[in-house]
Motif scaffolding. Structure first.
Motif, PDB file in Angstrom:
ATOM      1  N   TYR A   1      -8.943  19.030   3.080  1.00  0.00           N
ATOM      2  CA  TYR A   1      -8.230  18.319   2.017  1.00  0.00           C
ATOM      3  C   TYR A   1      -8.398  16.813   2.157  1.00  0.00           C
ATOM      4  CZ  TYR A   1      -6.286  22.842   0.933  1.00  0.00           C
ATOM      5  OH  TYR A   1      -6.160  24.155   0.578  1.00  0.00           O
ATOM      6  N   VAL A   2      -8.312  16.319   3.376  1.00  0.00           N
ATOM      7  CA  VAL A   2      -8.525  14.888   3.603  1.00  0.00           C
ATOM      8  C   VAL A   2      -9.924  14.506   3.133  1.00  0.00           C
ATOM      9  CG1 VAL A   2      -8.648  13.062   5.331  1.00  0.00           C
ATOM     10  CG2 VAL A   2      -6.901  14.842   5.543  1.00  0.00           C
ATOM     11  N   ALA A   3     -10.924  15.302   3.503  1.00  0.00           N
ATOM     12  CA  ALA A   3     -12.309  15.014   3.119  1.00  0.00           C
ATOM     13  C   ALA A   3     -12.500  15.070   1.601  1.00  0.00           C
ATOM     14  CB  ALA A   3     -13.249  15.995   3.808  1.00  0.00           C
ATOM     15  N   ALA A   4     -11.878  16.046   0.955  1.00  0.00           N
ATOM     16  CA  ALA A   4     -12.034  16.185  -0.495  1.00  0.00           C
ATOM     17  C   ALA A   4     -11.435  14.998  -1.236  1.00  0.00           C
ATOM     18  CB  ALA A   4     -11.387  17.492  -0.964  1.00  0.00           C
ATOM     19  N   PHE A   5     -10.288  14.516  -0.764  1.00  0.00           N
ATOM     20  CA  PHE A   5      -9.700  13.316  -1.369  1.00  0.00           C
ATOM     21  C   PHE A   5     -10.574  12.092  -1.094  1.00  0.00           C
ATOM     22  CE2 PHE A   5      -5.571  15.592  -1.677  1.00  0.00           C
ATOM     23  CZ  PHE A   5      -5.176  15.172  -2.943  1.00  0.00           C
ATOM     24  N   GLN A   6     -11.062  11.959   0.123  1.00  0.00           N
ATOM     25  CA  GLN A   6     -11.887  10.809   0.477  1.00  0.00           C
ATOM     26  C   GLN A   6     -13.164  10.749  -0.348  1.00  0.00           C
ATOM     27  OE1 GLN A   6     -12.238  11.525   4.707  1.00  0.00           O
ATOM     28  NE2 GLN A   6     -10.676   9.995   5.215  1.00  0.00           N
ATOM     29  N   ARG A   7     -13.736  11.911  -0.635  1.00  0.00           N
ATOM     30  CA  ARG A   7     -14.994  11.965  -1.402  1.00  0.00           C
ATOM     31  C   ARG A   7     -14.745  12.060  -2.907  1.00  0.00           C
ATOM     32  NH1 ARG A   7     -18.092  16.832   1.320  1.00  0.00           N
ATOM     33  NH2 ARG A   7     -19.667  16.253  -0.223  1.00  0.00           N
ATOM     34  N   GLU A   8     -13.467  11.991  -3.305  1.00  0.00           N
ATOM     35  CA  GLU A   8     -13.068  12.016  -4.718  1.00  0.00           C
ATOM     36  C   GLU A   8     -13.545  13.274  -5.435  1.00  0.00           C
ATOM     37  OE1 GLU A   8     -14.237   8.340  -6.550  1.00  0.00           O
ATOM     38  OE2 GLU A   8     -12.981   7.134  -5.216  1.00  0.00           O
TER      39      GLU A   8
ATOM     40  N   GLY B   1      -0.883  17.958   3.834  1.00  0.00           N
ATOM     41  CA  GLY B   1      -0.301  16.987   2.908  1.00  0.00           C
ATOM     42  C   GLY B   1       0.051  15.683   3.600  1.00  0.00           C
ATOM     43  N   VAL B   2       0.640  15.786   4.775  1.00  0.00           N
ATOM     44  CA  VAL B   2       1.005  14.600   5.549  1.00  0.00           C
ATOM     45  C   VAL B   2      -0.241  13.830   5.966  1.00  0.00           C
ATOM     46  CG1 VAL B   2       1.968  13.831   7.764  1.00  0.00           C
ATOM     47  CG2 VAL B   2       3.233  15.468   6.356  1.00  0.00           C
ATOM     48  N   LEU B   3      -1.289  14.540   6.384  1.00  0.00           N
ATOM     49  CA  LEU B   3      -2.522  13.883   6.817  1.00  0.00           C
ATOM     50  C   LEU B   3      -3.190  13.134   5.666  1.00  0.00           C
ATOM     51  CD1 LEU B   3      -3.972  16.643   9.161  1.00  0.00           C
ATOM     52  CD2 LEU B   3      -3.136  14.389   9.837  1.00  0.00           C
ATOM     53  N   VAL B   4      -3.151  13.716   4.474  1.00  0.00           N
ATOM     54  CA  VAL B   4      -3.711  13.039   3.306  1.00  0.00           C
ATOM     55  C   VAL B   4      -2.946  11.746   3.032  1.00  0.00           C
ATOM     56  CG1 VAL B   4      -4.016  13.169   0.793  1.00  0.00           C
ATOM     57  CG2 VAL B   4      -4.653  15.119   2.229  1.00  0.00           C
TER      58      VAL B   4
ATOM     59  N   GLY C   1      -3.975   7.463   3.461  1.00  0.00           N
ATOM     60  CA  GLY C   1      -3.886   6.578   2.310  1.00  0.00           C
ATOM     61  C   GLY C   1      -4.582   7.097   1.081  1.00  0.00           C
ATOM     62  N   LYS C   2      -4.793   8.417   1.021  1.00  0.00           N
ATOM     63  CA  LYS C   2      -5.549   9.010  -0.077  1.00  0.00           C
ATOM     64  C   LYS C   2      -4.687   9.796  -1.065  1.00  0.00           C
ATOM     65  CE  LYS C   2      -9.450   7.355   1.164  1.00  0.00           C
ATOM     66  NZ  LYS C   2     -10.104   6.336   0.309  1.00  0.00           N
ATOM     67  N   GLY C   3      -3.387   9.880  -0.829  1.00  0.00           N
ATOM     68  CA  GLY C   3      -2.541  10.645  -1.733  1.00  0.00           C
ATOM     69  C   GLY C   3      -1.065  10.431  -1.451  1.00  0.00           C
ATOM     70  N   LYS C   4      -0.253  10.789  -2.430  1.00  0.00           N
ATOM     71  CA  LYS C   4       1.202  10.710  -2.304  1.00  0.00           C
ATOM     72  C   LYS C   4       1.810  11.961  -2.928  1.00  0.00           C
ATOM     73  CE  LYS C   4       1.433   5.654  -2.570  1.00  0.00           C
ATOM     74  NZ  LYS C   4       1.995   4.492  -3.320  1.00  0.00           N
ATOM     75  N   VAL C   5       3.073  12.251  -2.555  1.00  0.00           N
ATOM     76  CA  VAL C   5       3.760  13.416  -3.108  1.00  0.00           C
ATOM     77  C   VAL C   5       4.003  13.191  -4.599  1.00  0.00           C
ATOM     78  CG1 VAL C   5       5.848  14.834  -3.059  1.00  0.00           C
ATOM     79  CG2 VAL C   5       4.848  14.007  -0.913  1.00  0.00           C
ATOM     80  N   TYR C   6       3.482  14.100  -5.400  1.00  0.00           N
ATOM     81  CA  TYR C   6       3.604  14.016  -6.863  1.00  0.00           C
ATOM     82  C   TYR C   6       4.721  14.930  -7.349  1.00  0.00           C
ATOM     83  CZ  TYR C   6       1.909  13.976 -11.746  1.00  0.00           C
ATOM     84  OH  TYR C   6       1.787  13.830 -13.115  1.00  0.00           O
TER      85      TYR C   6
END
Length: 326
Positions: free
Chosen positions: A175-182, A194-197, A201-206
């Motif tokens: 998940y971290v990698a997927a957010f980082q690579r958009e 979720g916490v690691l993301v 700095g790649k996501g927040k609780v929506y």
């Protein structure tokens, strides 16, 4: 005399160990933080305390855990109550006997573009904003996808269609990698992903599913210990011991959080203390104080899932509290 004393101490210690530990096969969905009671029981040897020898397996997705439970390849499946309902409407039966989580085990995490300005939006507007988004989750037809599907339908979106599902499994790094690579816009991962993301700095609780923000998901049966009906008939004492093990482990989670976090740090050796602290704070909201199951919770779960099938659901037959500690 000292030698005799040592001998007697050794004999006493041996006497405390069961002569024959009873094997119990347990299958769990992934390696999510939500199953903390399992990890604590393993670390603290609570299974052994009650004369059990645990054989724990991890599978990717609820469908596999369900299959193992249905076919009796596992004595106990740690799986969502939705699977109990799914087979019930098909005229089959597995039985939940311990409430592991009474809320969803994941929050919806969004990237910066999606999250910006969402703090003041209603739940309806937040859901409608997901149109056209790529949302990652552990597996197809899993609880995350079903919850998202329920919310999408409520606000006139389609899944698949208006929202695209991306399946990344249960490992946090994906998940971290997927957010980082958009590659994705949002995700419904098991913690600690979720916490690691968020820490990256790649996501927040929506959408905060765990704290009860979504009314449909507040007091339900989400994750349970479940078993085949034959085991209730043939292995009642085994199930009673398993319930006792989880009750003891849950007691540590609820009454001694510092000890619990220290034990979970051993289960996740690569997780930083900060991540462990934040994951525990998030997930502790979903652990009930007892494993007791109510029909109201069962019906509330059915109300949002609405599983389709030819057989009506006899709710009392889908769960039991008879194996809980007295």
């Amino acid at each position: 005399m000292k030698i005799m004393g040592i001998v007697f101490v050794a004999l006493g210690a041996l006497a405390a160990v069961p002569a024959h530990a009873e094997p119990v096969r347990i299958t769990n969905i992934g390696h999510g933080y939500y199953a903390a009671a399992l990890y604590i029981a393993k670390q603290e040897k609570i299974f052994e305390k009650y004369g059990l020898e645990p054989d724990i397996s991890y599978v990717q997705g609820g469908a596999l855990a369900l299959q193992a439970t249905l076919t009796k390849q596992a004595d106990v499946g740690i799986l969502s109550y939705e699977h109990v309902l799914t087979v019930a409407v098909q005229g089959k039966r597995i039985v939940a006997f311990y409430n592991v989580a009474n809320r969803p085990v994941n929050n919806l995490i969004a990237n910066e573009a999606l999250h910006n300005g969402s703090e003041k939006l209603s739940i309806e507007d937040k859901i409608k904003r997901l149109k056209g988004m790529r949302i990652a989750m552990p597996s197809a037809n899993g609880s995350g996808e079903k919850m998202l599907g329920v919310l999408a339908k409520k606000y006139n979106l389609t899944l698949p269609g208006d929202i695209k599902s991306v399946y990344l499994g249960a490992e946090a790094g994906a998940y971290v990698a997927a957010f980082q690579r958009e590659l994705i816009d949002a995700a419904l991962p098991f913690e600690p992903a979720g916490v690691l993301v968020q820490q990256a700095g790649k996501g927040k609780v929506y959408l905060n599913m765990m704290n009860g923000e979504i009314p449909e998901f507040r007091d339900i049966l989400f994750m349970t210990l479940a078993t085949h009906p034959d085991n209730i008939k043939d292995k009642p004492e085994l199930l009673r011991k398993v319930a006792q093990v989880f009750a003891d482990a849950t007691n540590i989670l609820k009454t001694d959080p510092q000890r619990a976090k220290a034990l979970l740090a051993k289960e996740y050796p690569t997780m930083t203390p900060e991540t462990n602290e934040q994951a525990f704070a998030a997930v502790s909201q979903i652990w009930p104080a007892s494993g007791r199951i109510s029909e109201e919770q069962a019906r509330a779960t059915f109300a949002y899932l609405q599983p389709e099938g030819p057989s009506p659901v006899d709710f009392p037959s889908t769960f039991t509290n008879e194996f809980l500690p007295k």
